[in-house]
Design a protein around this motif. Sequence first.
Motif, mmCIF file in Angstrom:
data_model
loop_
_atom_site.group_PDB
_atom_site.id
_atom_site.type_symbol
_atom_site.label_atom_id
_atom_site.label_comp_id
_atom_site.label_asym_id
_atom_site.label_seq_id
_atom_site.Cartn_x
_atom_site.Cartn_y
_atom_site.Cartn_z
ATOM 1 N N THR A 7 0.847 -1.192 0.000
ATOM 2 C CA THR A 7 0.000 0.000 0.000
ATOM 3 C C THR A 7 0.883 1.242 0.000
ATOM 4 O O THR A 7 2.099 1.166 0.219
ATOM 5 N N PRO A 8 0.318 2.409 -0.250
ATOM 6 C CA PRO A 8 1.113 3.643 -0.198
ATOM 7 C C PRO A 8 1.787 3.856 1.155
ATOM 8 O O PRO A 8 2.817 4.530 1.249
ATOM 9 N N GLU A 9 1.189 3.289 2.217
ATOM 10 C CA GLU A 9 1.760 3.442 3.562
ATOM 11 C C GLU A 9 2.845 2.403 3.851
ATOM 12 O O GLU A 9 3.430 2.403 4.947
ATOM 13 N N ASP A 20 8.576 7.883 -7.175
ATOM 14 C CA ASP A 20 7.547 8.793 -6.687
ATOM 15 C C ASP A 20 6.478 9.075 -7.750
ATOM 16 O O ASP A 20 5.335 9.375 -7.415
ATOM 17 N N THR A 21 6.868 8.980 -9.003
ATOM 18 C CA THR A 21 5.952 9.316 -10.094
ATOM 19 C C THR A 21 5.059 8.120 -10.416
ATOM 20 O O THR A 21 5.535 6.993 -10.568
ATOM 21 N N VAL A 22 3.760 8.377 -10.513
ATOM 22 C CA VAL A 22 2.806 7.311 -10.846
ATOM 23 C C VAL A 22 3.050 6.833 -12.277
ATOM 24 O O VAL A 22 3.201 7.641 -13.196
ATOM 25 N N ARG A 75 4.891 2.504 -9.351
ATOM 26 C CA ARG A 75 3.832 3.011 -8.476
ATOM 27 C C ARG A 75 2.553 3.105 -9.294
ATOM 28 O O ARG A 75 2.494 3.812 -10.300
ATOM 29 N N ASN A 113 -3.339 4.053 -7.962
ATOM 30 C CA ASN A 113 -3.963 4.157 -6.636
ATOM 31 C C ASN A 113 -2.941 4.332 -5.524
ATOM 32 O O ASN A 113 -3.282 4.301 -4.340
ATOM 33 N N GLY A 114 -1.647 4.490 -5.894
ATOM 34 C CA GLY A 114 -0.600 4.704 -4.908
ATOM 35 C C GLY A 114 0.107 3.444 -4.470
ATOM 36 O O GLY A 114 1.174 3.514 -3.843
ATOM 37 N N ASN A 115 -0.465 2.282 -4.743
ATOM 38 C CA ASN A 115 0.192 1.026 -4.387
ATOM 39 C C ASN A 115 1.490 0.853 -5.187
ATOM 40 O O ASN A 115 1.649 1.417 -6.277
ATOM 41 N N VAL A 116 2.393 0.060 -4.633
ATOM 42 C CA VAL A 116 3.691 -0.179 -5.260
ATOM 43 C C VAL A 116 3.788 -1.656 -5.630
ATOM 44 O O VAL A 116 3.512 -2.532 -4.799
#
Length: 231
Positions: free
Chosen positions: A91-93, A110-112, A142, A145-148
């Motif tokens: 997740t992004p966190e 950092d860039t989607v 990335r 939705n921010g997930n990696v």
Amino acid sequence: MKYGRFAFVRTTTFRLALVYSVLFGLFSFLLLSYLFQATVGSLRAEADQRLEAEMGALELAFYTGGLDRLEQSLIERALVAGAPFRYQLETPEGERLIGDFPNLPVSPPDTVGEVSNVSLTIEVPRPGGDPTLTEAEGRIVRLPNGNVLLVAIETGERGRIVRRITQAITTAAPIGVLLALMGGIFISRYAARRAEQLTRTTEAIVAGDLSVRAPVQGSGDEFDRLATHVN
């Protein structure tokens, strides 16, 4: 005329032998470069293609079916026996959703949508023993939705093959050039010695000593034919 120990280096034969050595060294370099590219380059290209295809398939699963479809695809692929790939979805966190690592081993972009190439070291479990470390290459992205998402492929065996081939090439190339140069020096010294014998014979004849004879070794080469004519 005085002939020094290294007089052969001024001979045409030595110059031709030197040119031959340079050409042989260049040919060896080109041949070994081709072999290196055909083996090592092929292995690298194959790993890159498989990695790109795997990442592309997972991105397609996400864009067509969302996070649920991506997770399902990751689970299905992770269950394939003997698969060389390792996965990580966070997740992004930084919370792990699905993956082979306790936490993400590399920093995500950092860039989607930006896919970054990464190199990492992973643990490979061994039955009845401690896990071993092996090299791996990966792609990390990335998602919108921010997930990696991280996809890695083991390259430890390929790395060992690459090192062996590289070592063999770097060892063979100098030896080949050295042998060519030594052969050229030997040939030029032989030719210079035969030419010197003929020169000394003709100098003695010019000086009035008609009893001298040029040595004939019986090989039938051009030096023997010339010595026979002189005699």
